[in-house]
Design an enzyme around this catalytic site. Structure first.
Site, PDB file in Angstrom:
ATOM      1  NE  ARG A   1     -43.319  -9.060   2.905  1.00  0.00           N
ATOM      2  CZ  ARG A   1     -43.189  -9.085   1.716  1.00  0.00           C
ATOM      3  NH1 ARG A   1     -42.065  -8.479   1.112  1.00  0.00           N
ATOM      4  NH2 ARG A   1     -43.940  -9.485   0.779  1.00  0.00           N
TER       5      ARG A   1
ATOM      6  NE  ARG B   1     -44.232 -13.275  -7.423  1.00  0.00           N
ATOM      7  CZ  ARG B   1     -43.261 -12.826  -7.883  1.00  0.00           C
ATOM      8  NH1 ARG B   1     -42.964 -13.527  -9.054  1.00  0.00           N
ATOM      9  NH2 ARG B   1     -42.259 -11.857  -7.640  1.00  0.00           N
TER      10      ARG B   1
ATOM     11  NE  ARG C   1     -20.857 -14.671   5.609  1.00  0.00           N
ATOM     12  CZ  ARG C   1     -20.363 -15.689   5.859  1.00  0.00           C
ATOM     13  NH1 ARG C   1     -19.187 -15.588   6.723  1.00  0.00           N
ATOM     14  NH2 ARG C   1     -20.388 -16.658   5.164  1.00  0.00           N
TER      15      ARG C   1
ATOM     16  NE  ARG D   1     -25.563 -15.692  -6.752  1.00  0.00           N
ATOM     17  CZ  ARG D   1     -26.319 -14.481  -6.885  1.00  0.00           C
ATOM     18  NH1 ARG D   1     -27.576 -14.573  -7.141  1.00  0.00           N
ATOM     19  NH2 ARG D   1     -25.662 -13.317  -6.833  1.00  0.00           N
TER      20      ARG D   1
ATOM     21  CD  GLU E   1     -22.248 -15.316  -6.595  1.00  0.00           C
ATOM     22  OE1 GLU E   1     -22.916 -15.145  -5.057  1.00  0.00           O
ATOM     23  OE2 GLU E   1     -22.742 -14.424  -7.404  1.00  0.00           O
TER      24      GLU E   1
ATOM     25  CE1 TYR F   1     -26.415  -6.269  -1.674  1.00  0.00           C
ATOM     26  CE2 TYR F   1     -28.799  -5.697  -1.503  1.00  0.00           C
ATOM     27  CZ  TYR F   1     -27.871  -6.217  -2.137  1.00  0.00           C
ATOM     28  OH  TYR F   1     -27.674  -6.794  -3.533  1.00  0.00           O
TER      29      TYR F   1
ATOM     30  CG  ASP G   1     -31.435  -3.973  -4.712  1.00  0.00           C
ATOM     31  OD1 ASP G   1     -30.217  -5.018  -4.585  1.00  0.00           O
ATOM     32  OD2 ASP G   1     -32.346  -3.971  -4.309  1.00  0.00           O
TER      33      ASP G   1
END
Length: 365
Positions: A171, A175, A248, A279, A299, A346, A348
């Site tokens: 998805r 916003r 990666r 970025r 990066e 992954y 956080d």
């Protein structure tokens, strides 16, 4: 000297586990192959600026217990992640919100924005997306996809969007408010003084040894403790017997500039495919710095090889099948595996901490 736990890896999982074990009276030795503690959250001080050496780390969570836990070691500031996208010199706010839609189409109301997106989705006419490009077009239409998703995603994965599976983008949050806060979490910030304060607080009073390669002296090191906590690559631990898991990687180019303010924001994404980096970070803005100089980091996503740092697990069908074999094997051993590399997922930061705390609760309850 005999230890209760040998903990391989001084990142967040290892540091939290060691701290909780020490509280239970356990003797721990934490080792790491790098020359510093903290794993990928390590900060290097340059001209008074805490440089996120391995990419931006912005702490965010909805879990008050986790927020209180990290704040018990170091106070966190009020930093709010509000990245900006640069597409061929045009600037757009992220995440996709009413500011973005105004910048794209000059629409002023949510209904106008929804109407433009719905019309573009209709024009594309994709019913059954077969790849990432078709999936994104079916969700947001052509303008958002081509300016803000396509180039960035292809650089990130090193593949054309038409060659990437649709499931990578389940998805795309849209916003319909003027809100540039990237995360929806209740709590968010950066440790005042950098992440090293958090790691040093967690590891206070615990023996640590740096520049130690676990695999060079595996049997000798394991003999030093009753139990092993391993936070490295699970496939490497088992000598790649089922094959190598893929990742990666990233290359970082840090530069100190003789100016006070380079880009006016901590994170600016470069979404055009012809710019090789994804970025630029300007680290002083994570802590509202007023130093005379500034440090920026570009990066560059890269293919992973054995001599590069593994950052992002590639959780496709092939790799997940290989990992499931290693996981089954690990369940037969009395070894505690934890963290991003050991669990091949992954995480956080708040999720790593929660995982380590849950593991400790199960073991020490």
């Amino acid at each position: 000297m005999k230890y209760d736990y040998l903990i391989v890896g001084a990142g967040l999982f290892g540091a939290v586990f060691a701290h909780e074990a020490k509280k239970k009276g356990k003797k721990c030795l934490v080792i790491d192959k790098r020359s510093h503690l903290g794993g990928n959250v390590y900060c290097e001080e340059v001209d008074g600026i805490n440089v996120h050496k391995y990419g931006a780390h912005i702490f965010h969570t909805n879990d008050k217990a986790i927020w209180d836990y990290v704040n018990s070691f170091v106070e966190f500031n009020r930093y709010t992640n509000s990245p900006v996208a640069n597409y061929k010199g045009e600037f757009y706010n992220l995440p996709f919100n009413m500011n973005t839609f105004y910048q794209l189409w000059k629409v002023k109301t949510p209904e106008e924005a929804k109407s433009v997106i719905a019309e573009q989705v209709r024009e594309v006419g994709v019913k059954n997306p077969k790849n990432l490009e078709e999936q994104a077009l079916s969700l947001v239409g052509r303008d958002i996809y081509e300016k803000l998703i396509k180039g960035y995603t292809e650089k990130q994965w090193g593949r054309k969007a038409t060659e990437l599976p649709a499931f990578i983008i389940k998805r795309l949050p849209l916003r319909f408010t003027f809100d540039n806060n990237y995360f929806n979490d209740k709590y968010q910030g950066i440790p005042i003084g950098g992440y090293n304060k958090l790691i040093n607080g967690l590891l206070d009073g615990i023996e640590t040894r740096l520049e130690v390669d676990f695999f060079k002296d595996k049997s000798e090191l394991m003999a030093m403790a009753d139990q092993l906590v391993f936070t490295g690559k699970i496939d490497e631990f088992y000598d790649y017997r089922y094959g190598k898991l893929e990742y990666r990687s990233l290359d970082f180019k840090h530069e100190t500039l003789d100016m006070e303010n380079y880009q006016g924001n901590a994170v600016v994404n470069y979404t055009a495919s012809e710019i090789p980096y994804t970025r630029i970070l300007e680290h002083k803005h994570f802590e509202f710095g007023t130093q005379k100089k500034t440090v920026v980091t570009k990066e560059y996503p890269t293919e992973w090889s054995g001599n590069k740092e593994p950052y992002y697990p590639i959780n496709d069908l092939r790799n997940n099948e290989i990992y499931s074999k290693y996981k089954t094997l690990s369940e037969k051993d009395e070894i505690i595996f934890g963290g991003r590399l050991a669990e091949y997922k992954y995480y956080d930061m708040h999720q790593v901490i929660a995982s380590a705390l849950a593991k400790c609760k199960k073991i020490f309850s």
